[in-house]
Design an enzyme around this catalytic site. Sequence first.
Site, PDB file in Angstrom:
ATOM      1  N   ASP A  37       1.470  -1.277  22.382  1.00 51.04           N
ATOM      2  CA  ASP A  37       1.649  -1.925  23.684  1.00 51.04           C
ATOM      3  C   ASP A  37       0.398  -2.707  24.077  1.00 51.04           C
ATOM      4  OD1 ASP A  37       4.108  -0.576  23.834  1.00 51.04           O
ATOM      5  OD2 ASP A  37       3.223   1.108  24.893  1.00 51.04           O
ATOM      6  N   GLU A  59      12.859  -1.408  27.320  1.00 49.28           N
ATOM      7  CA  GLU A  59      11.611  -1.076  28.002  1.00 49.28           C
ATOM      8  C   GLU A  59      10.585  -2.168  27.718  1.00 49.28           C
ATOM      9  OE1 GLU A  59      10.486   2.690  26.380  1.00 49.28           O
ATOM     10  OE2 GLU A  59      10.126   1.910  24.362  1.00 49.28           O
TER      11      GLU A  59
END
Length: 330
Positions: free
Chosen positions: A36, A202
């Site tokens: 991420d 997500e």
Amino acid sequence: MFSLLQSATAFLITTASLVQGYADPGACSGACWAHDPSVIQRTSDNLYFKFNTGSGVEIATASSLSGPWTIKGYALPNGSKIDLTGNTDLWAPDVHKVGDLYYMYYAVSSFGSQNSAIGLATSSTMDVGSWTDLGSTGVASTSAKPYNAIDPNLIAVGSSYYLNFGSFWNDIYQVPMSSDAKKPSGSSSNIEYDSTGTHPCEGSYMFYYDGYYFLLWSHGICCGYDTTLPATGAEYKIMMCRSTSATSGFVDQSGAACTSGGGSVLLASHGTTYGPGGQQVLPFLLGVFTDSSKGLVLYYHYANKNVGLGDGSYLFGWNVLGWSNGWPTV
């Protein structure tokens, strides 16, 4: 979602020819571990900072996207003041400059839980030791909510700010933020929803380009590939929709609504690149390429099958975005 396992061992991932319609990730050397990732260039000296999920949010720096990346330490080495399980293992940093300060949004949660909150830390330089934790933004969730308050992403629309967030449950939500972008100033609304299966959406990221707001998100199983390999196509991939508004009306390339299962694939597994996701976008800036007219760069994490499929082996990937009929391509 796990403790950092990487070291400063150098990896070199070279640019290759197109594989299955996608370009392979650009070159990376040095501390190329990523999960991420959030990358931003400091305006004072054009130094790049890369922030990673895990522990107190690892910071690495480089003079260009290709590295060499050097680990400097952690933004919040003592974790977050948010009183939730997971407050020493922070997820999904999202870093922007707001006024004269750099803002780092982050998530506190534990795997599979809706007991989650989005926090904020600020710094004037982004250097290790300069970050002040402000705790919760007030964007939070429990099992009583339709969403999970993780994976924050701030977007400025004129003088207004919006925070996109969400993971599984009812997928991606958006909330308007105060004029200083520190607290919500209204109610949350759903901007992306896939009703099929476990709703595995997500890690959203929104950017504006050529008259449209593009909403990207990660779809599928993110982690644990070394333990259980997902069915083909069920691993992470990067999806997209677009709208002329930042707050609603997102559709995919076929015109299907993003809130009704719509979504077109921007980047999926190919060749030795497996499970790309955790994506963000930044413009070509000084210190990367001499031709600043090339536009935008997509960056993300991925597993290289020749390096390892474990979470601690994920690498930092990036590609120059091409454009076709008003849509980004890799």
